[in-house]
Design a protein around this motif. Structure first.
Motif, PDB file in Angstrom:
ATOM      1  N   LEU A  62      44.617  43.412  42.892  1.00  0.00           N
ATOM      2  CA  LEU A  62      44.475  43.672  44.327  1.00  0.00           C
ATOM      3  C   LEU A  62      45.076  45.032  44.640  1.00  0.00           C
ATOM      4  O   LEU A  62      46.073  45.441  44.030  1.00  0.00           O
ATOM      5  CB  LEU A  62      45.192  42.598  45.139  1.00  0.00           C
TER       6      LEU A  62
ATOM      7  N   TRP B 140      49.839  43.122  42.397  1.00  0.00           N
ATOM      8  CA  TRP B 140      49.331  41.810  42.763  1.00  0.00           C
ATOM      9  C   TRP B 140      47.982  41.593  42.077  1.00  0.00           C
ATOM     10  O   TRP B 140      47.167  42.514  42.008  1.00  0.00           O
ATOM     11  CB  TRP B 140      49.131  41.688  44.275  1.00  0.00           C
TER      12      TRP B 140
ATOM     13  N   LYS C  77      44.692  38.478  41.526  1.00  0.00           N
ATOM     14  CA  LYS C  77      44.088  37.210  41.923  1.00  0.00           C
ATOM     15  C   LYS C  77      43.446  36.564  40.703  1.00  0.00           C
ATOM     16  O   LYS C  77      42.947  37.244  39.802  1.00  0.00           O
ATOM     17  CB  LYS C  77      43.035  37.424  43.007  1.00  0.00           C
TER      18      LYS C  77
ATOM     19  N   ALA D  34      45.706  43.491  49.171  1.00  0.00           N
ATOM     20  CA  ALA D  34      46.700  42.417  49.153  1.00  0.00           C
ATOM     21  C   ALA D  34      47.398  42.293  50.502  1.00  0.00           C
ATOM     22  O   ALA D  34      48.624  42.402  50.610  1.00  0.00           O
ATOM     23  CB  ALA D  34      47.710  42.666  48.047  1.00  0.00           C
TER      24      ALA D  34
ATOM     25  N   ARG E  53      47.026  37.162  50.584  1.00  0.00           N
ATOM     26  CA  ARG E  53      48.002  36.635  49.627  1.00  0.00           C
ATOM     27  C   ARG E  53      48.363  35.192  49.949  1.00  0.00           C
ATOM     28  O   ARG E  53      48.516  34.365  49.038  1.00  0.00           O
ATOM     29  CB  ARG E  53      49.255  37.511  49.606  1.00  0.00           C
TER      30      ARG E  53
ATOM     31  N   LEU F 128      45.446  33.008  48.768  1.00  0.00           N
ATOM     32  CA  LEU F 128      45.468  32.919  47.312  1.00  0.00           C
ATOM     33  C   LEU F 128      46.602  32.019  46.837  1.00  0.00           C
ATOM     34  O   LEU F 128      46.412  31.162  45.960  1.00  0.00           O
ATOM     35  CB  LEU F 128      45.610  34.312  46.706  1.00  0.00           C
ATOM     36  N   ALA F 129      47.777  32.207  47.397  1.00  0.00           N
ATOM     37  CA  ALA F 129      48.930  31.414  46.968  1.00  0.00           C
ATOM     38  C   ALA F 129      48.705  29.920  47.232  1.00  0.00           C
ATOM     39  O   ALA F 129      49.118  29.070  46.432  1.00  0.00           O
ATOM     40  CB  ALA F 129      50.196  31.898  47.684  1.00  0.00           C
TER      41      ALA F 129
ATOM     42  N   LEU G 223      47.513  33.484  43.123  1.00  0.00           N
ATOM     43  CA  LEU G 223      48.191  34.762  43.360  1.00  0.00           C
ATOM     44  C   LEU G 223      49.206  34.996  42.251  1.00  0.00           C
ATOM     45  O   LEU G 223      49.979  34.095  41.905  1.00  0.00           O
ATOM     46  CB  LEU G 223      48.895  34.750  44.717  1.00  0.00           C
ATOM     47  N   HIS G 224      49.218  36.219  41.714  1.00  0.00           N
ATOM     48  CA  HIS G 224      50.113  36.550  40.607  1.00  0.00           C
ATOM     49  C   HIS G 224      50.747  37.912  40.869  1.00  0.00           C
ATOM     50  O   HIS G 224      50.050  38.856  41.240  1.00  0.00           O
ATOM     51  CB  HIS G 224      49.347  36.597  39.291  1.00  0.00           C
ATOM     52  N   SER G 225      52.047  37.996  40.647  1.00  0.00           N
ATOM     53  CA  SER G 225      52.781  39.260  40.743  1.00  0.00           C
ATOM     54  C   SER G 225      53.195  39.655  39.334  1.00  0.00           C
ATOM     55  O   SER G 225      53.955  38.943  38.675  1.00  0.00           O
ATOM     56  CB  SER G 225      54.002  39.095  41.647  1.00  0.00           C
TER      57      SER G 225
END
Length: 322
Positions: free
Chosen positions: A136, A150, A152, A289, A294, A297-298, A303-305
């Motif tokens: 993102l 970030w 997805k 993002a 976010r 997605l979460a 969602l991934h960091s």
């Protein structure tokens, strides 16, 4: 094979020096035993940096190279060039037990050491798939920490993926596959040292028959920086529309009952309706993002960091070059 197998990468690359060295440095930092780079265009600075590193191998794919490899010379399309180079590496001297064929904007992110994951695969495994997550763009009003991106993800199965995509992307979800602009198939590691094996973009082949049931590496993400900023996306957009991942010949996103638009038709429709302004609206909803995206997605576990820290790794492994 050793109890702790070695692994490496092969990639055909045409990119700025910084991007090439980011890609290589990241994977050296993960423990790659070899990184094979086939330069699709001359880049003396990158070539010098790679040749100076003991774990890198580099081949310049100039006219002489292609005339040695193929009587008809260099293929016009980049996809055949990538496949031919990956297979050339696999069949010559990969110098590793497992070889992955990925692109310069893709970065492996394992949750546990890759040798352990590969050693745990059944002995008759030919290839193992790494599933992608797609970058993102940072929200200028709410950016991530320095060096962090970030990403997805999307559901693996088609029906949950369709429901998830429609919920997360309210305007464009019905036309997207998992909310991704690029592939959801991922890439594969292939076991080396076997006869009659070849590589394509997303799959391995034995005796020209695709390995249609590869093992999965669920503890490794393929972090794909496909459209990490509006400027990056626009710089590649026309090429992708005509020859790349948005070309007209590709299938549309799966829909209940079939039908739907592929990415080429979707982007043509958006441009016909409102030109670059409409494309920017699409990008802002699907690729930026924002806190709202976010949160959606979460809520779906998508969602991934990821702290890639690419600048830091490049400076560590190639300090004298960039």
């Amino acid at each position: 094979m050793s109890p702790s197998p070695t692994w490496g990468l092969v990639a055909t690359i045409k990119a700025p020096t910084k991007d090439i060295l980011n890609f290589v440095a990241h994977h050296l930092d993960l423990g790659a035993h070899r990184v094979h780079v086939y330069l699709d265009a001359a880049n003396p600075q990158a070539e010098a940096a790679l040749r100076a590193h003991p774990k890198c191998r580099v081949i310049l794919c100039d006219d002489d190279y292609w005339h040695r490899r193929r009587r008809k010379g260099r293929p016009d399309r980049h996809q055949p060039r990538q496949s031919l180079n990956a297979t050339h590496c696999l069949n010559k001297r990969p110098q590793v037990d497992w070889l992955a064929h990925i692109d310069v904007d893709e970065f492996l992110w394992p949750a546990s050491p890759l040798p352990e994951q590969l050693a745990a695969l059944p002995e008759d495994t030919l290839s193992a798939r790494i599933r992608p997550i797609e970058a993102l763009a940072p929200d200028p009003a709410d950016p991530p920490a320095a060096g962090t991106h970030w990403f997805k993800s999307c559901a693996l199965l088609q029906m949950p993926r369709r429901e998830q995509t429609n919920a997360i992307y309210p305007t464009y979800g019905p036309h997207l596959n998992g909310g991704f602009l690029s592939h959801v198939a991922g890439k594969v590691f292939v076991r080396t040292g076997l006869p009659d094996i070849s590589l394509r973009i997303h799959n391995a082949f034995r005796d020209k028959v695709m390995d249609d049931a590869p093992a999965e590496l669920p503890d490794t993400h393929l972090c794909h920086l496909h459209a990490p900023s509006w400027e990056d996306w626009q710089a590649a957009y026309r090429f992708r529309l005509e020859q790349g991942s948005y070309r007209d010949s590709l299938k549309p996103a799966p829909q209940p009952g079939g039908g739907g638009l592929n990415m080429h038709a979707l982007f043509r429709m958006i441009e016909d309706e409102g030109g670059e302004t409409a494309l920017r609206r699409f990008y802002d909803e699907v690729c930026v993002a924002s806190p709202a995206l976010r949160a959606r997605l979460a809520a779906h576990g998508a969602l991934h960091s990821i702290p890639l820290a690419l600048d830091e790794k490049r400076q560590k492994h190639f300090a004298g070059f960039v």
